[in-house]
Design a protein around this motif. Sequence first.
Motif, PDB file in Angstrom:
ATOM      1  N   SER A  98     -15.064   9.446   5.443  1.00  0.00           N
ATOM      2  CA  SER A  98     -13.853  10.040   6.013  1.00  0.00           C
ATOM      3  C   SER A  98     -12.666   9.859   5.082  1.00  0.00           C
ATOM      4  N   GLU A  99     -11.707  10.748   5.217  1.00  0.00           N
ATOM      5  CA  GLU A  99     -10.457  10.591   4.500  1.00  0.00           C
ATOM      6  C   GLU A  99      -9.460   9.771   5.296  1.00  0.00           C
ATOM      7  N   LYS A 100      -9.865   9.312   6.471  1.00  0.00           N
ATOM      8  CA  LYS A 100      -8.937   8.546   7.294  1.00  0.00           C
ATOM      9  C   LYS A 100      -8.833   7.123   6.785  1.00  0.00           C
ATOM     10  N   LEU A 101      -7.629   6.589   6.857  1.00  0.00           N
ATOM     11  CA  LEU A 101      -7.388   5.198   6.520  1.00  0.00           C
ATOM     12  C   LEU A 101      -7.410   4.345   7.775  1.00  0.00           C
ATOM     13  N   VAL A 102      -7.925   3.118   7.616  1.00  0.00           N
ATOM     14  CA  VAL A 102      -7.796   2.106   8.657  1.00  0.00           C
ATOM     15  C   VAL A 102      -6.640   1.208   8.256  1.00  0.00           C
ATOM     16  N   PHE A 103      -5.658   1.029   9.124  1.00  0.00           N
ATOM     17  CA  PHE A 103      -4.484   0.218   8.813  1.00  0.00           C
ATOM     18  C   PHE A 103      -4.551  -1.121   9.520  1.00  0.00           C
ATOM     19  N   GLY A 104      -4.087  -2.171   8.838  1.00  0.00           N
ATOM     20  CA  GLY A 104      -3.791  -3.419   9.517  1.00  0.00           C
ATOM     21  C   GLY A 104      -2.430  -3.294  10.195  1.00  0.00           C
ATOM     22  N   LYS A 105      -2.089  -4.297  11.020  1.00  0.00           N
ATOM     23  CA  LYS A 105      -0.818  -4.229  11.741  1.00  0.00           C
ATOM     24  C   LYS A 105       0.340  -4.787  10.932  1.00  0.00           C
ATOM     25  N   GLY A 106       0.033  -5.396   9.794  1.00  0.00           N
ATOM     26  CA  GLY A 106       1.096  -5.779   8.885  1.00  0.00           C
ATOM     27  C   GLY A 106       1.530  -7.222   8.959  1.00  0.00           C
ATOM     28  N   THR A 107       2.154  -7.669   7.873  1.00  0.00           N
ATOM     29  CA  THR A 107       2.822  -8.969   7.798  1.00  0.00           C
ATOM     30  C   THR A 107       4.292  -8.695   7.557  1.00  0.00           C
ATOM     31  N   LYS A 108       5.124  -9.188   8.468  1.00  0.00           N
ATOM     32  CA  LYS A 108       6.568  -8.998   8.319  1.00  0.00           C
ATOM     33  C   LYS A 108       7.135 -10.179   7.542  1.00  0.00           C
ATOM     34  N   LEU A 109       7.595  -9.902   6.319  1.00  0.00           N
ATOM     35  CA  LEU A 109       8.106 -10.935   5.427  1.00  0.00           C
ATOM     36  C   LEU A 109       9.619 -10.887   5.374  1.00  0.00           C
TER      37      LEU A 109
END
Lengths: 113, 111
Positions: A98-109
């Motif tokens: 797939s061309e879809k990306l799986v994203f993490g929810k992120g680290t807020k620095l």
Amino acid sequence: TQLLEQSPQFLSIQEGENLTVYCNSSSVFSSLQWYRQEPGEGPVLLVTVVTGGEVKKLKRLTFQFGDARKDSSLHITAAQPGDTGLYLCAGTPAQGGSEKLVFGKGTKLTVNP
Amino acid sequence: DVKVTQSSRYLVKRTGEKVFLECVQDMDHENMFWYRQDPGLGLRLIYFSYDVKMKEKGDIPEGYSVSREKKERFSLILESASTNQTSMYLCASSLYYNEQFFGPGTRLTVL
């Protein structure tokens, strides 16, 4: 479901400190990207890693892709207030085509002067 | 440099209104995406498109539709806006390795 777990969720440090943030999964990814997002703006692509064990450097930022291509880390040396933002990892699962990306929810620095 | 532009940075609409969000990219990318971003939920894919007039549902397509009449333009339509569609909407385009280039986002508030 192929998930990317990012840790820590929040990180607040003083200018000049070093830090590492992590992006982990139980699934294999054919490529992985890191993005930085500033408040009120869209994410900006920092780097793409595609080979297991690969290390890429962008000035004070060092990115590593795990040997098994299931995890990645971002290390920042001598953090500066300009590094403040939300760091997102995103990957293309090795299975699925797939061309879809799986994203993490992120680290807020937050880097305090 | 790739440039992705979105028609509005901030938008306020009323419940039941039809809302159009426009996205234009200038790098001839095949793939275009619409996401929404909410605190604690991260980025969630609404719809994406591989080519002109082609569209595929993402993870949360309910309440949305899309249009891609030209390669450079991808529109997101809220047929009847509801308060739970208040969010940051992000458009992106990509060519290789899923390296996605994002627009600045539209912060939509539905009253």
